[in-house]
Scaffold this active site. Sequence first.
Site, PDB file in Angstrom:
ATOM      1  N   ALA A   1      -3.047  -7.778  -0.126  1.00 36.31           N
ATOM      2  CA  ALA A   1      -3.173  -6.848   1.006  1.00 36.31           C
ATOM      3  C   ALA A   1      -2.658  -5.477   0.550  1.00 36.31           C
ATOM      4  O   ALA A   1      -2.153  -5.329  -0.554  1.00 36.31           O
ATOM      5  CB  ALA A   1      -2.363  -7.363   2.193  1.00 36.31           C
ATOM      6  N   MET A   2      -2.803  -4.496   1.433  1.00 38.23           N
ATOM      7  CA  MET A   2      -2.300  -3.154   1.141  1.00 38.23           C
ATOM      8  C   MET A   2      -0.807  -3.226   0.831  1.00 38.23           C
ATOM      9  O   MET A   2      -0.079  -3.964   1.497  1.00 38.23           O
ATOM     10  CB  MET A   2      -2.442  -2.270   2.384  1.00 38.23           C
ATOM     11  CG  MET A   2      -3.853  -1.981   2.732  1.00 38.23           C
ATOM     12  SD  MET A   2      -4.268  -0.370   2.116  1.00 38.23           S
ATOM     13  CE  MET A   2      -5.975  -0.284   2.594  1.00 38.23           C
TER      14      MET A   2
ATOM     15  N   LYS B   1      -0.744  -3.967  -6.188  1.00 35.51           N
ATOM     16  CA  LYS B   1      -1.849  -4.377  -7.061  1.00 35.51           C
ATOM     17  C   LYS B   1      -2.058  -3.356  -8.173  1.00 35.51           C
ATOM     18  O   LYS B   1      -2.231  -3.712  -9.322  1.00 35.51           O
ATOM     19  CB  LYS B   1      -3.169  -4.474  -6.266  1.00 35.51           C
ATOM     20  CG  LYS B   1      -3.190  -5.534  -5.205  1.00 35.51           C
ATOM     21  CD  LYS B   1      -4.511  -5.517  -4.475  1.00 35.51           C
ATOM     22  CE  LYS B   1      -4.768  -4.229  -3.710  1.00 35.51           C
ATOM     23  NZ  LYS B   1      -3.806  -3.950  -2.648  1.00 35.51           N
TER      24      LYS B   1
ATOM     25  N   ASP C   1      -9.461  -1.263 -11.213  1.00 35.80           N
ATOM     26  CA  ASP C   1      -8.590  -1.129 -10.033  1.00 35.80           C
ATOM     27  C   ASP C   1      -9.458  -0.868  -8.802  1.00 35.80           C
ATOM     28  O   ASP C   1     -10.542  -0.294  -8.920  1.00 35.80           O
ATOM     29  CB  ASP C   1      -7.600   0.029 -10.240  1.00 35.80           C
ATOM     30  CG  ASP C   1      -6.528   0.044  -9.161  1.00 35.80           C
ATOM     31  OD1 ASP C   1      -6.116  -1.053  -8.725  1.00 35.80           O
ATOM     32  OD2 ASP C   1      -6.103   1.139  -8.752  1.00 35.80           O
ATOM     33  N   GLU C   2      -9.001  -1.285  -7.647  1.00 34.62           N
ATOM     34  CA  GLU C   2      -9.760  -1.137  -6.387  1.00 34.62           C
ATOM     35  C   GLU C   2     -11.155  -1.749  -6.535  1.00 34.62           C
ATOM     36  O   GLU C   2     -12.159  -1.160  -6.130  1.00 34.62           O
ATOM     37  CB  GLU C   2      -9.862   0.336  -5.955  1.00 34.62           C
ATOM     38  CG  GLU C   2      -8.535   1.079  -5.847  1.00 34.62           C
ATOM     39  CD  GLU C   2      -7.638   0.628  -4.715  1.00 34.62           C
ATOM     40  OE1 GLU C   2      -8.087  -0.161  -3.844  1.00 34.62           O
ATOM     41  OE2 GLU C   2      -6.460   1.034  -4.702  1.00 34.62           O
TER      42      GLU C   2
ATOM     43  N   CYS D   1       4.614  -9.009   5.682  1.00 26.99           N
ATOM     44  CA  CYS D   1       4.442  -8.235   6.914  1.00 26.99           C
ATOM     45  C   CYS D   1       5.807  -7.672   7.298  1.00 26.99           C
ATOM     46  O   CYS D   1       6.844  -8.101   6.785  1.00 26.99           O
ATOM     47  CB  CYS D   1       3.934  -9.187   7.989  1.00 26.99           C
ATOM     48  SG  CYS D   1       3.818  -8.482   9.631  1.00 26.99           S
TER      49      CYS D   1
ATOM     50  N   CYS E   1       7.399  -8.307   9.807  1.00 23.71           N
ATOM     51  CA  CYS E   1       8.204  -9.358  10.437  1.00 23.71           C
ATOM     52  C   CYS E   1       8.737 -10.358   9.415  1.00 23.71           C
ATOM     53  O   CYS E   1       9.503 -11.250   9.758  1.00 23.71           O
ATOM     54  CB  CYS E   1       7.391 -10.079  11.498  1.00 23.71           C
ATOM     55  SG  CYS E   1       6.136 -11.161  10.807  1.00 23.71           S
TER      56      CYS E   1
HETATM   57 ZN   LIG Z   1       4.093 -10.179  11.099  1.00 26.98          ZN
END
Ligand SMILES: [Zn+2]
Length: 314
Positions: free
Chosen positions: A10-11, A15, A87-88, A143, A145
């Site tokens: 993910a962002m 990476k 990349d990308e 994330c 959280c």
């Molecule tokens: Zn979360």
Amino acid sequence: MAKLYYKFGAMGSSKTASALMCRFNYIQKGINVLLLKSKLDTRSKENEVESRIGLTAPCISFAENESITELYEKANEEEKIKVVIVDECQFCTKKQIEQLREIAEEIPVLCYGLKTNFKGELFEGSKRLLEIADSIQEIKSVCECGKKAIMNGRFVKGLLVTDGNELEIGGDEKYRSLCWSCYKKEQNKAIVYEKILKYLKIFDNMDNAGEWSGDTAIDNIIIHTPHVIYDEEVNNFINDFKSFQTKSPQKVLLIDDNIATLRKISMKDKDFDYMMNLISFTLKLEKSKPGLLKTLIEEGTITKWLKQIKKCVN
Ligand SMILES: [Zn+2]
């Protein structure tokens, strides 16, 4: 043995930094690396790969209609290429991934990129890589959280956007990597915001939010149970808010339920979630304190709260 590697994340899963460190390790051993990236990635300069932590390296940028095979062959004439790093790679077309697949028959090809776009759907390049790569590895990220992030949420003015072009780069959008439940929470927040904004105008001109009622006659005996029969727009507001109450976890507001306390709450530094929870809390209080909402609407307190919600977003 030469292989086609797909390393996705993910962002913010570093990476690009991983791609650059991988390149560095090869170069240190005297192995020539061809570093490529799509021209669609405009976050850094055209012929440079740059990671968020500040690492950079020169690269060759390619357009959607360019042949990676030709780029590789040309680079190979200048110096013998032993490894290709992209990349990308999500921005590659299906055809370009297939060209990389052919190159991987001779030398290792390592592709770094996202798996899904801001809608949670596969990019063209990611899809083909999942289908034909020899090795698929996830670069994990967390994330806010603490759970594993799987979604790349696109935010404009603090609200999650789920519509639009995959590549639309307007400049004021931000991306946050989120777990599924935080993504849903943000989606719900954006939906509720759209719904409740119209009440700013409605409540601003409302002198009478509802009529007091409560005298019910049973067998000629009058029973006094006061409550307010609210205006239709107020009932719509209560209903629109229910979707926020049921789908979002509530923060505990450390305020007492006195109307004077509610009125006095300063809007300074109050964020979107606080304001939304404050309204939720007030709507619940109406059951034990009939007429509370009527007063708060008519005196303009609810309008003040809605204005603050709007301010938090804009
Ligand atoms: Zn979360």
